[in-house]
Design an enzyme around this catalytic site. Structure first.
Site, short mmCIF file in Angstrom:
data_model
loop_
_atom_site.label_atom_id
_atom_site.label_comp_id
_atom_site.label_asym_id
_atom_site.label_seq_id
_atom_site.Cartn_x
_atom_site.Cartn_y
_atom_site.Cartn_z
CG ASN A 10 -1.76 1.24 1.34
OD1 ASN A 10 -1.80 2.05 0.40
ND2 ASN A 10 -2.43 1.42 2.46
CG HIS A 95 -5.72 2.04 5.15
ND1 HIS A 95 -5.29 3.02 6.03
CD2 HIS A 95 -4.68 1.17 5.04
CE1 HIS A 95 -4.06 2.74 6.41
NE2 HIS A 95 -3.67 1.62 5.84
CD GLU A 97 -2.98 5.75 6.49
OE1 GLU A 97 -2.98 5.78 5.25
OE2 GLU A 97 -2.04 5.27 7.16
CD GLU A 167 -3.18 -2.16 7.35
OE1 GLU A 167 -2.10 -2.43 6.82
OE2 GLU A 167 -3.81 -1.11 7.13
P1 13P Z 1 3.29 0.71 7.57
O1 13P Z 1 3.79 -0.59 7.01
O2 13P Z 1 4.01 1.91 7.05
O3 13P Z 1 3.18 0.66 9.05
O4 13P Z 1 1.77 0.87 7.01
C1 13P Z 1 0.89 -0.17 7.18
C2 13P Z 1 -0.34 0.15 6.42
O5 13P Z 1 -1.12 1.02 6.79
C3 13P Z 1 -0.58 -0.61 5.19
O6 13P Z 1 -1.88 -0.43 4.73
#
Ligand code: 13P
Length: 249
Positions: A10, A95, A97, A167
């Site tokens: 990602n 996600h 975010e 996650e």
């Molecule tokens: P990182 O691997 O930078 O912690 O990000 C994880 C992520 O949000 C993948 O979708």
């Protein structure tokens, strides 16, 4: 049940034409076994360039988001229909975010997953708890609430085509990875929760771990029985490091 190992990148709002070229050059030369699937999810403007440059049959292209509608007066949005037209095969939905910065609810995430499947795309449905929620012992409740609308929106035959990604929000971009044991316990919980809807699908679906996965920790994480690979942010922008992780069995 032996499930495939999936390594998904990602890129978030990072990367450029040079990275598309460097990454595809690197991945086009490696041999990825049939038990593995690599997916690269660049920002939407680069999807076309990536589908053109990618010649490795085991590397698929994914988007990072879709609108739940197929077309219309929705300035700035991208639909599953358009992704299909570009031969994109996967799309990340929900996600953390998107949930926190763009106010996406679990109901909306379920609609997006349903629309992706209707167009023949595989949704990568992300779920995860915040640090506060884990500290307050609410992890399982939060994950259940995120999963329930998705499970009820999908038919059982659709469910087998979904990829889930756990996650934990506190592990994203922080360098704090869940221990392999903690991640395994949570993945086990997620699989059991899915099994309550459809035990056959629960056995088949891939559940990826995401949150500070890198070349130093992926092996231990991916070795866990309920962890079927990773959704990787920061480390997926580094060509050599990502290539190493792609060779995970
Ligand atoms: P990182 O691997 O930078 O912690 O990000 C994880 C992520 O949000 C993948 O979708």
């Amino acid at each position: 049940m032996h499930r495939k190992t999936i390594v998904a990148a990602n890129w978030k709002m990072n990367g450029d034409v040079s990275l598309i070229n460097e990454m595809t050059d690197a991945l086009n030369t490696i041999s990825i076994s049939e038990n593995q699937q690599v997916i690269i999810c660049p920002p939407a403007p680069y999807l076309g360039a990536l589908t053109q440059a990618n010649t490795n049959a085991r590397v698929a292209v994914g988007a990072q988001n879709i609108n739940e509608q197929l077309k219309g007066a929705l300035t700035g949005e991208v639909s599953a229909l358009m992704l299909k037209d570009l031969s994109v095969q996967y799309v990340i939905v929900g996600h953390s975010e998107r949930r926190s910065l763009f106010a996406e609810t679990s109901g909306l995430v379920a609609d997006k997953a349903k629309q992706a499947l209707a167009q023949g795309l595989t949704p990568i449905v992300c779920i995860g708890e915040s640090e506060d929620e884990r500290e307050q012992g609410q992890t399982e409740q939060v994950l259940s609430e995120q999963l329930a609308p998705v499970l009820s929106a999908l038919d059982n035959d659709e469910l087998t085509d979904v990829v889930f990604a756990y996650e934990p929000v506190w592990a994203i971009g922080t360098g704090k990875t869940a221990s392999a044991e903690m991640a395994q316990q949570t993945h086990r919980f997620i699989r059991e929760f899915i099994a309550a809807t459809d035990s056959d699908a629960a056995d088949k679906v891939a559940i990826l771990y995401g949150g500070s996965v890198n070349a130093g920790n992926y092996q231990e994480l991916f070795a866990q029985p309920d962890i079927d690979g990773g959704l990787i942010g920061g480390a997926s922008l580094k060509v050599e490091e990502f290539k190493t992780i792609c060779l995970a069995e």
